[in-house]
Motif scaffolding. Sequence first.
Motif, mmCIF file in Angstrom:
data_model
loop_
_atom_site.group_PDB
_atom_site.id
_atom_site.type_symbol
_atom_site.label_atom_id
_atom_site.label_comp_id
_atom_site.label_asym_id
_atom_site.label_seq_id
_atom_site.Cartn_x
_atom_site.Cartn_y
_atom_site.Cartn_z
ATOM 1 N N ASP A 1 45.498 -41.157 -0.121
ATOM 2 C CA ASP A 1 45.243 -42.501 0.446
ATOM 3 C C ASP A 1 43.842 -42.726 0.997
ATOM 4 O O ASP A 1 43.364 -43.629 1.316
ATOM 5 N N GLU A 2 43.194 -41.401 1.200
ATOM 6 C CA GLU A 2 41.916 -41.515 1.808
ATOM 7 C C GLU A 2 41.577 -41.644 3.248
ATOM 8 O O GLU A 2 40.412 -41.623 3.685
ATOM 9 N N THR A 3 42.694 -42.272 3.761
ATOM 10 C CA THR A 3 42.494 -42.309 5.473
ATOM 11 C C THR A 3 43.791 -42.129 6.019
ATOM 12 O O THR A 3 44.787 -42.170 5.452
ATOM 13 N N LEU A 4 43.685 -41.692 7.251
ATOM 14 C CA LEU A 4 44.916 -41.389 8.271
ATOM 15 C C LEU A 4 44.674 -42.381 9.413
ATOM 16 O O LEU A 4 45.273 -42.356 10.373
ATOM 17 N N SER A 5 43.610 -43.262 9.229
ATOM 18 C CA SER A 5 43.150 -44.002 10.388
ATOM 19 C C SER A 5 44.171 -45.105 10.830
ATOM 20 O O SER A 5 44.772 -45.643 9.672
ATOM 21 N N SER A 6 44.527 -45.344 12.037
ATOM 22 C CA SER A 6 45.399 -46.362 12.305
ATOM 23 C C SER A 6 45.134 -47.851 12.481
ATOM 24 O O SER A 6 45.637 -48.531 12.431
ATOM 25 N N VAL A 7 43.542 -48.161 12.507
ATOM 26 C CA VAL A 7 43.152 -49.420 12.602
ATOM 27 C C VAL A 7 42.213 -49.407 11.389
ATOM 28 O O VAL A 7 41.501 -48.860 11.076
ATOM 29 N N ALA A 8 41.934 -50.875 10.966
ATOM 30 C CA ALA A 8 41.059 -51.231 9.727
ATOM 31 C C ALA A 8 39.563 -50.965 10.157
ATOM 32 O O ALA A 8 38.724 -50.475 9.131
ATOM 33 N N CYS A 9 39.251 -51.259 11.283
ATOM 34 C CA CYS A 9 37.605 -50.622 11.840
ATOM 35 C C CYS A 9 37.479 -49.291 11.498
ATOM 36 O O CYS A 9 36.286 -48.704 11.379
ATOM 37 N N LEU A 10 38.396 -48.519 11.611
ATOM 38 C CA LEU A 10 38.195 -46.928 11.579
ATOM 39 C C LEU A 10 38.449 -46.566 10.130
ATOM 40 O O LEU A 10 37.773 -45.555 9.870
ATOM 41 N N ALA A 11 39.267 -47.286 9.358
ATOM 42 C CA ALA A 11 39.560 -46.929 8.144
ATOM 43 C C ALA A 11 38.429 -46.908 7.045
ATOM 44 O O ALA A 11 38.082 -46.277 6.275
ATOM 45 N N ASP A 12 37.699 -48.066 7.473
ATOM 46 C CA ASP A 12 36.764 -48.536 6.505
ATOM 47 C C ASP A 12 35.651 -48.875 7.026
ATOM 48 O O ASP A 12 35.155 -49.592 8.015
ATOM 49 N N LYS A 13 34.361 -47.757 6.902
ATOM 50 C CA LYS A 13 33.061 -47.830 7.482
ATOM 51 C C LYS A 13 32.256 -49.266 7.381
ATOM 52 O O LYS A 13 31.630 -49.512 8.242
ATOM 53 N N ASN A 14 32.843 -50.049 6.418
ATOM 54 C CA ASN A 14 31.915 -51.105 5.916
ATOM 55 C C ASN A 14 32.629 -52.389 6.455
ATOM 56 O O ASN A 14 32.163 -53.314 6.418
ATOM 57 N N TYR A 15 33.699 -52.048 7.432
ATOM 58 C CA TYR A 15 34.689 -53.120 7.976
ATOM 59 C C TYR A 15 33.754 -53.854 9.144
ATOM 60 O O TYR A 15 33.097 -53.241 9.860
ATOM 61 N N LYS A 16 33.503 -55.034 8.890
ATOM 62 C CA LYS A 16 32.619 -55.739 9.692
ATOM 63 C C LYS A 16 33.776 -56.294 10.916
ATOM 64 O O LYS A 16 34.542 -57.287 10.790
ATOM 65 N N CYS A 17 33.511 -55.822 12.027
ATOM 66 C CA CYS A 17 34.087 -56.357 13.274
ATOM 67 C C CYS A 17 32.899 -56.891 14.163
ATOM 68 O O CYS A 17 32.389 -56.041 14.851
ATOM 69 N N THR A 18 33.069 -57.958 14.772
ATOM 70 C CA THR A 18 32.222 -58.414 15.689
ATOM 71 C C THR A 18 32.602 -57.985 17.034
ATOM 72 O O THR A 18 31.504 -58.052 17.973
ATOM 73 N N ARG A 19 33.575 -57.641 17.383
ATOM 74 C CA ARG A 19 33.902 -56.803 18.603
ATOM 75 C C ARG A 19 33.681 -55.498 18.948
ATOM 76 O O ARG A 19 33.782 -54.778 19.891
ATOM 77 N N ARG A 20 33.151 -54.847 17.801
ATOM 78 C CA ARG A 20 33.063 -53.326 17.735
ATOM 79 C C ARG A 20 32.169 -52.832 19.092
ATOM 80 O O ARG A 20 32.873 -51.875 19.469
ATOM 81 N N LYS A 21 31.189 -53.197 19.462
ATOM 82 C CA LYS A 21 30.430 -52.864 20.301
ATOM 83 C C LYS A 21 30.916 -53.095 21.866
ATOM 84 O O LYS A 21 30.813 -52.267 22.717
#
Length: 131
Positions: free
Chosen positions: A83-103
């Motif tokens: 599956d390539e990830t064990l991350s619990s949330v999309a923003c950690l599972a996909d490095k290219n995930y664009k989240c405006t709240r990340r910072k």
Amino acid sequence: MISTKGRYALRIMIDLAENSDKGYISLKDIAERQEISKKYLEGIAKRLVENGLLIGASGRSGGYKLAKAPEKYTVAEILLSADETLSSVACLADKNYKCTRRKKCKTLPLWKEFDEIVYDFFKEKKLSDLL
């Protein structure tokens, strides 16, 4: 998140370990024993071969077998191979995930810590522990 692919990959690996004395095992036999669609298992088995966890052979007596002894596999590598990830949330599972709240995300450190705990747990478990 641990996906169905990851859980089924683990079941394939356990099945092959339990039947390792029989040589190459057909996906049809695994699918029947595990009560999983053969078609669905084909894609998972392909990934496990590509990642060096399984050896596949074509032909009448072909099938799959483990590439190494069960004690040499960690549950983490099996899950990640499928599956390539064990991350619990999309923003950690996909490095290219664009989240405006990340910072300014107050929960991101929590999810990072949780993911590390999960990974460390599965890294310590061997396929042989499940047999």
